[in-house]
Enzyme design. Structure first.
Site, short mmCIF file in Angstrom:
data_model
loop_
_atom_site.label_atom_id
_atom_site.label_comp_id
_atom_site.label_asym_id
_atom_site.label_seq_id
_atom_site.Cartn_x
_atom_site.Cartn_y
_atom_site.Cartn_z
N HIS A 19 -47.08 -38.81 100.03
CA HIS A 19 -46.57 -39.37 101.50
C HIS A 19 -46.10 -38.61 102.30
O HIS A 19 -46.64 -38.60 103.43
CB HIS A 19 -45.12 -40.26 101.04
CG HIS A 19 -45.70 -41.83 100.52
ND1 HIS A 19 -46.46 -42.58 100.84
CD2 HIS A 19 -45.04 -42.40 99.31
CE1 HIS A 19 -46.71 -43.79 100.11
NE2 HIS A 19 -45.60 -43.63 99.21
N GLU A 22 -49.88 -45.38 100.74
CA GLU A 22 -50.01 -45.37 99.41
C GLU A 22 -50.92 -44.83 98.75
O GLU A 22 -50.85 -44.24 97.63
CB GLU A 22 -49.72 -46.92 99.11
CG GLU A 22 -49.10 -47.03 97.47
CD GLU A 22 -47.89 -46.49 97.18
OE1 GLU A 22 -47.03 -46.48 98.29
OE2 GLU A 22 -47.14 -46.52 95.98
N HIS A 34 -45.51 -38.33 93.86
CA HIS A 34 -46.10 -39.41 94.64
C HIS A 34 -45.37 -39.20 95.99
O HIS A 34 -45.99 -39.39 96.86
CB HIS A 34 -45.09 -40.42 93.75
CG HIS A 34 -45.58 -42.03 94.68
ND1 HIS A 34 -46.31 -42.64 94.09
CD2 HIS A 34 -44.80 -42.49 95.59
CE1 HIS A 34 -46.37 -43.62 94.85
NE2 HIS A 34 -45.39 -43.62 95.94
N GLU A 35 -44.05 -39.05 96.14
CA GLU A 35 -43.45 -38.88 97.47
C GLU A 35 -44.11 -37.61 98.16
O GLU A 35 -44.16 -37.57 99.47
CB GLU A 35 -41.78 -38.87 97.36
CG GLU A 35 -41.08 -39.90 96.74
CD GLU A 35 -41.83 -41.24 97.42
OE1 GLU A 35 -41.86 -41.40 98.45
OE2 GLU A 35 -41.21 -42.24 96.29
ZN ZN Z 1 -45.25 -44.91 97.68
#
Ligand code: ZN
Length: 510
Positions: free
Chosen positions: A278, A304, A274-275
């Site tokens: 980003h 996101e 997830h990160e």
């Molecule tokens: Zn996030």
């Protein structure tokens, strides 16, 4: 044609402001990773000083007089002079700088200081109230923050609801009118889908995720996946923090964090992915525009979408694990011995209505957001009184997820957002989920071999596509315009709903 070079007196100042903000970000990153607990108060002061300087520089007479030469204050658009028009990057840059400048200028500095002080106070009280499960302890602070946020909306100006002014801070152009049909569509199809899943005769056991997994090896595996995704460790780091996050000081220094629990294999794994999503966005921003809006990410929703795309569309897919599961099995021979990819795929995609948003699966997650979106809108509009929050929260949990929190700590007090005044932030999580499917499906159309590439661990094709289509543009286009350029459509819940019904219909044999 006038280019960005014409704007040099302005961009020089913006660069200086960005460098101050970057320095403040380094301090924040350190606060969340390595700073000793005792440093908190002094650190808050250091950051506040830098933010104050950056704010002053932005709203300075200097910047104002430069902008007034080039921007029409009535429209917020670049002014055209006959025969010498601005090129597209310059127009976008001026539009976006004006947006930042005029917003900052509308808020009196004593109000900004008061808001920041009350929010930091409320956040401290929230921590205690959550620990002690005492909503009433937090109530007076929540009232104060709410009043201030309503005042902020009045300063900023809005059409329709004051909540629109707050939404726009996080997702430029987002309004209640635009979001309501999106959430209505989700509610109509997700709530019954969830009921069918919970009543399904298929029971998925995710016990294998809760064996004992060596933490160092979990981190090594996370690092391996990040590297395969194209996250550049020459321009980034992976560290530990209580809540995983990504921060960027420059495209050449983008930091991600994760957390690791011995008996929760999914925690470190999916927070890394997830990160990483980003992080790839921030590493993919155009360096030549650093300091200007063209070198900045466009919105929280689009940001996101990048993390969710990697986490869910890639990281929770069969093709991804066809390549990575044998490696994971090698890493944890005892724990994963005899487990099939199919069992593992089921475990990481198990749907289970739960109390806590951050632990929710990709399907129920949006119901957690919908509830918050409805509640915070009513709070800002004064239709709901803060003292009624616990009851309203529990009633909506029952309606959407079929469960009622036994305590407020696991209910209305669970999220930090409202304590620091972040009303209007939650909807961007769902926007990210919806955009992620729209983007990924477009990538599948344009990269016909994508599934095979993912199944052989080659993730760079997707990374390059995202960089070309999304990352490198910064704030050149508005979020809605960017989505339309990439996928032919603005925000649309249909692709997500079809994806969810297909994926979980198959998994739960509905
Ligand atoms: Zn996030």
């Amino acid at each position: 044609m006038k280019t960005v070079a014409t704007l040099e007196p302005l961009t020089t100042r913006l660069l200086e402001i960005q460098r101050i903000n970057s320095a403040a970000s380094v301090l924040s990153w350190d606060q969340e990773t390595y700073m000793p607990a005792g440093g908190g108060e002094a650190r808050a002061e250091q950051i506040a000083v830098l933010q104050g300087i950056a704010h002053e520089k932005l709203v300075s007479q200097d910047v104002e007089s430069l902008l007034s030469q080039w921007v029409d204050p009535a429209t917020g658009q670049a002014t055209d002079t006959a025969g010498d028009a601005w090129d597209e990057p310059s127009r976008s840059l001026l539009r976006e700088v004006w947006r930042d400048f005029s917003r900052a200028k509308k808020l009196p500095s004593d109000f900004v200081v008061q808001l920041s002080r009350e929010c930091s106070l409320a956040q401290q009280v929230w921590v205690e109230a959550k620990e002690k499960n005492q909503f009433t302890k937090f109530l007076p602070n929540l009232r104060t923050v709410l009043d201030l946020k309503r005042e902020e909306a009045r300063y900023l100006g809005y059409q329709g609801s004051p909540y629109n002014a707050l939404l726009d801070v996080y997702e430029p152009g987002a309004t209640i009118a635009g979001l309501q049909p999106v959430f209505a569509a989700l509610k109509t199809r997700l709530v019954p889908l969830l009921q069918r899943i919970t009543q399904s005769r298929v029971q998925i056991n995710d016990g294998i995720l809760h064996h004992s997994y060596d933490q160092t090896r979990q981190l090594e595996f996370g690092r391996l996946v990040l590297t395969a995704m194209g996250y550049d460790f020459e321009r980034g780091r992976l560290d530990l923090s209580a809540h995983p996050f990504t921060t960027s000081f420059h495209p050449t220094d983008v930091r991600v964090t994760t957390r690791v629990h011995e008996q929760e294999l999914q925690s470190c794994l999916f927070s890394c992915i997830h990160e990483g999503g980003h992080g790839l966005y921030d590493q993919g921003l155009d360096q030549q525009y650093f300091g200007t809006p063209l070198g900045d990410s466009v919105s929280l929703g689009i940001h996101e979408s990048q993390s969710r795309l990697w986490e869910n569309c890639v990281g929770r897919s069969r093709p991804f694990w066809r390549f990575f599961f044998p490696i994971l099995q090698q890493t944890f021979r005892d724990q994963l011995h005899g487990i099939t990819i199919e069992q593992f795929y089921g475990a990481i995609n198990r749907v289970q209505p739960s109390l806590i948003r951050v632990e929710a699966d990709e399907l129920t997650y949006n119901l957690h957001i919908m509830l918050r979106f409805e509640i915070e809108q009513d709070l800002i509009e004064g239709k709901t009184q803060p003292e009624d929050l616990p009851a309203i929260w529990n009633q909506k949990m029952k309606e959407y997820l079929g469960i009622v929190p036994p305590t407020d700590a696991e209910g209305v007090l669970q999220d930090v957002h409202w304590s620091f005044g972040a009303f209007g932030y939650f909807p961007t999580y769902t926007l990210g989920n919806l955009y992620s499917i729209q983007f990924f499906e477009q990538a599948m159309r344009e990269l016909p071999n994508l599934e095979d590439e993912i199944a052989t661990g080659q993730l760079m094709g997707l990374r390059r596509w995202l960089e070309q289509k999304i990352h490198r543009w910064g704030r050149m286009f508005t979020p809605a315009h960017l989505a339309e350029r990439v996928t032919g459509s603005t925000i649309n819940p249909e692709p997500f709903l079809n994806y969810a019904e297909k994926k979980y219909g198959e998994l739960y044999q509905l």
